[in-house]
Design an enzyme around this catalytic site. Structure first.
Site, PDB file in Angstrom:
ATOM      1  N   LYS A 161     -11.691  91.851  22.231  1.00  0.00           N
ATOM      2  CA  LYS A 161     -12.343  90.821  23.050  1.00  0.00           C
ATOM      3  C   LYS A 161     -12.277  91.279  24.491  1.00  0.00           C
ATOM      4  CE  LYS A 161     -14.307  86.730  22.379  1.00  0.00           C
ATOM      5  NZ  LYS A 161     -14.973  86.229  21.166  1.00  0.00           N
TER       6      LYS A 161
HETATM    7  P1  NAD Z   1     -22.000  79.112  25.387  1.00  0.00           P
HETATM    8  O1  NAD Z   1     -21.597  79.548  26.714  1.00  0.00           O
HETATM    9  O2  NAD Z   1     -23.379  79.434  24.876  1.00  0.00           O
HETATM   10  O3  NAD Z   1     -21.821  77.510  25.236  1.00  0.00           O
HETATM   11  C1  NAD Z   1     -20.633  76.852  25.519  1.00  0.00           C
HETATM   12  C2  NAD Z   1     -20.941  75.362  25.551  1.00  0.00           C
HETATM   13  O4  NAD Z   1     -19.726  74.630  25.725  1.00  0.00           O
HETATM   14  C3  NAD Z   1     -21.865  74.944  26.701  1.00  0.00           C
HETATM   15  O5  NAD Z   1     -22.751  73.937  26.233  1.00  0.00           O
HETATM   16  C4  NAD Z   1     -20.894  74.351  27.730  1.00  0.00           C
HETATM   17  O6  NAD Z   1     -21.533  73.406  28.583  1.00  0.00           O
HETATM   18  C5  NAD Z   1     -19.918  73.695  26.784  1.00  0.00           C
HETATM   19  N1  NAD Z   1     -18.616  73.370  27.344  1.00  0.00           N
HETATM   20  C6  NAD Z   1     -17.794  74.116  28.113  1.00  0.00           C
HETATM   21  N2  NAD Z   1     -16.690  73.440  28.416  1.00  0.00           N
HETATM   22  C7  NAD Z   1     -16.811  72.235  27.799  1.00  0.00           C
HETATM   23  C8  NAD Z   1     -16.002  71.086  27.713  1.00  0.00           C
HETATM   24  N3  NAD Z   1     -14.815  71.034  28.328  1.00  0.00           N
HETATM   25  N4  NAD Z   1     -16.451  70.033  26.991  1.00  0.00           N
HETATM   26  C9  NAD Z   1     -17.638  70.062  26.367  1.00  0.00           C
HETATM   27  N5  NAD Z   1     -18.436  71.130  26.401  1.00  0.00           N
HETATM   28  C10 NAD Z   1     -18.034  72.182  27.118  1.00  0.00           C
HETATM   29  O7  NAD Z   1     -20.895  79.672  24.368  1.00  0.00           O
HETATM   30  P2  NAD Z   1     -21.021  79.917  22.812  1.00  0.00           P
HETATM   31  O8  NAD Z   1     -21.440  81.328  22.602  1.00  0.00           O
HETATM   32  O9  NAD Z   1     -21.795  78.818  22.182  1.00  0.00           O
HETATM   33  O10 NAD Z   1     -19.483  79.840  22.371  1.00  0.00           O
HETATM   34  C11 NAD Z   1     -18.843  78.607  22.087  1.00  0.00           C
HETATM   35  C12 NAD Z   1     -17.599  78.884  21.258  1.00  0.00           C
HETATM   36  O11 NAD Z   1     -17.960  79.568  20.059  1.00  0.00           O
HETATM   37  C13 NAD Z   1     -16.539  79.766  21.923  1.00  0.00           C
HETATM   38  O12 NAD Z   1     -15.266  79.377  21.465  1.00  0.00           O
HETATM   39  C14 NAD Z   1     -16.863  81.150  21.378  1.00  0.00           C
HETATM   40  O13 NAD Z   1     -15.754  82.027  21.425  1.00  0.00           O
HETATM   41  C15 NAD Z   1     -17.229  80.782  19.965  1.00  0.00           C
HETATM   42  N6  NAD Z   1     -18.048  81.771  19.258  1.00  0.00           N
HETATM   43  C16 NAD Z   1     -19.231  82.200  19.747  1.00  0.00           C
HETATM   44  C17 NAD Z   1     -19.994  83.117  19.020  1.00  0.00           C
HETATM   45  C18 NAD Z   1     -21.363  83.550  19.461  1.00  0.00           C
HETATM   46  O14 NAD Z   1     -22.031  84.251  18.676  1.00  0.00           O
HETATM   47  N7  NAD Z   1     -21.845  83.191  20.619  1.00  0.00           N
HETATM   48  C19 NAD Z   1     -19.504  83.614  17.807  1.00  0.00           C
HETATM   49  C20 NAD Z   1     -18.277  83.144  17.338  1.00  0.00           C
HETATM   50  C21 NAD Z   1     -17.572  82.226  18.064  1.00  0.00           C
END
Ligand code: NAD
Length: 419
Positions: free
Chosen positions: A109
């Site tokens: 990561k």
């Molecule tokens: P992103 O940046 O696209 O979206 C994050 C979202 O969370 C946004 O809508 C933001 O406004 C919101 N957010 C942030 N803080 C918040 C809070 N305190 N309360 C409510 N909403 C809040 O990120 P993402 O890629 O969707 O990732 C989200 C999660 O999924 C993370 O934990 C990431 O590690 C995990 N993840 C992502 C992927 C991927 O392919 N993008 C894959 C596996 C896991």
């Protein structure tokens, strides 16, 4: 608990989850010490010129937790709270996730402590290129392949790929995944994590005899993962009653119009003020009356303060590490079931793997083929974890960990310890 605010440690959670799982395995303690220790950790401090002509220093990280099963794979996060402890935990989770999905990868990561929303596009590009340059000690198509995470996107991946390619003198698409389609991205990658959340959440709903038409869903976070998961669960026939982002949440007991909400977010940049919804806060999203809760924002959101008020029967962890150990314990004691993160959100890295394979072969698949393979791998992994949890009478997370850890152990034993 002390009156002082306790600092949340994602690594403590990752290690505690690991230790809970190995209590069900017969592992030598020296091997345990090896498995829980990251292989290498790089911290870079680097300067970037801002648009106003001033130079600003930033700090970034790339951690390789395990390289035993293959090149390391894991996302890059841009968020003000990024720190070594968090990146270390996220790297360890990637090791187990990749092993659980039986992908030929170790876990990594990376991240930069920055709020990307405060940067102009040119500042973001300069920051990304400099960070990519400074971690190029570690990244390569054969060694370590980054992907998007919170705060990064296909454009950021394109800049990393271009920076690496310029330095090497030839185009190297397979050095990152989650790229735009125009430079070797895979069809289906953008939606893959949210689709995987839906495949595993609905598989669990079937086991629990929950019918989609009677199922109310709340989703925390409406980014790459949360927005797609909400849309796919809605398409599946569930009612999405609550959704939030960093600005707050929206609620409608009769179900939100998700296509309308997606259009509203595309226009305004946030879920709030969506017509026909009531305004709620982030905590109220987690505690909304619902049957399935999908945390899809950041780690540590479900702790011992909010867990007693959570009403969902099933938590499908779109985010990595959304529950603290105390939060999870309270929920397990209440009989709440989990689709754990390393299973639930593994669709993203699975299609990233497909993208990497396509890039290495310069041979690209139709979207139907990507989704068919994703669906099959996710469904198989879900059944494997479900069976292990039933056979050993353990919770789904511990079951998933035992499968993943055993695969890493098998690789360590086959390779032996050098010299
Ligand atoms: P992103 O940046 O696209 O979206 C994050 C979202 O969370 C946004 O809508 C933001 O406004 C919101 N957010 C942030 N803080 C918040 C809070 N305190 N309360 C409510 N909403 C809040 O990120 P993402 O890629 O969707 O990732 C989200 C999660 O999924 C993370 O934990 C990431 O590690 C995990 N993840 C992502 C992927 C991927 O392919 N993008 C894959 C596996 C896991």
């Amino acid at each position: 608990m002390s009156a002082m605010k306790r600092r949340y440690s994602a690594s403590d959670v990752a290690l505690a989850q690991f230790e809970r799982a190995i209590a069900h395995m017969d592992l030598d303690e020296d091997l345990v010490a090896y498995l829980e220790t990251p292989k290498r950790e790089l911290i870079v401090h680097f300067p970037v010129y801002m648009d106003d002509g001033r130079m600003k220093m930033f700090t970034g990280y790339r951690v390789h937790h395990s390289t035993v099963r293959g090149p390391t794979k894991g996302g890059i996060r841009y968020h003000p709270d990024v720190n070594l402890d968090e990146v270390r935990a996220l790297a360890m989770w990637m090791t187990w996730k990749n092993a659980l999905m039986n992908l030929p990868y170790g876990g990594a990561k990376g991240g930069v402590a920055v709020d990307p929303n405060q940067l102009s596009r040119n500042e973001l590009r300069r920051l990304t290129r400099r960070f990519a340059n400074d971690i190029s000690l570690l990244i390569s198509p054969e060694g370590d392949i980054p992907a998007p995470d919170v705060g990064t996107n296909p454009q950021v991946m394109a800049w990393i790929m271009d920076t690496y390619s310029v330095a090497h003198g030839y185009t190297t698409p397979a050095v990152v995944t989650g790229k735009p389609l125009s430079i070797g991205g895979s069809l289906g990658r953008a939606e893959a994590t949210g689709i995987g959340v839906t495949i595993t959440a609905t598989a669990m709903m079937k086991k629990l005899d929950m019918k989609p038409e009677d199922t109310r869903v709340a989703v925390q976070g409406f980014g790459n993962v949360g927005s797609v998961a909400a849309h796919k669960m809605w398409e599946h026939g569930c009612k999405i009653v609550a959704v939030s982002d960093v600005n707050g949440g929206v609620y409608n007991a009769n179900g939100l119009d998700i296509p309308g909400l997606l259009a509203h977010v595309a226009e305004t940049g946030t879920v709030i003020d969506f017509p026909g919804s009531d305004r709620i806060d982030n905590r109220e999203t987690l505690t909304a009356p619902c049957d399935v809760l999908i945390p899809a924002a950041l780690e540590g959101q479900i702790d011992e303060r909010v867990a007693p008020d959570i009403r969902a029967r099933l938590i499908a962890e779109g985010a990595n590490g959304p529950c603290t150990m105390e939060g999870e314990r309270i929920l397990l004691d209440k009989g709440v079931r989990f689709v754990p993160d390393i299973l639930c959100n593994a669709g993203g890295v699975t299609v990233s793997y497909f993208e990497w394979v396509q890039g290495l072969q310069s041979f690209f698949w139709a979207e139907g083929e990507v989704l068919e393979r994703l669906t099959r791998l996710m469904a198989e992994a879900f059944e494997h974890v479900w069976r292990a949890s039933q056979d050993k009478n353990i919770d789904m997370r511990t079951a998933a960990y035992t499968i993943a850890i055993q695969r890493v152990v098998d690789a360590v034993e086959a390779r032996g310890i050098y010299p």
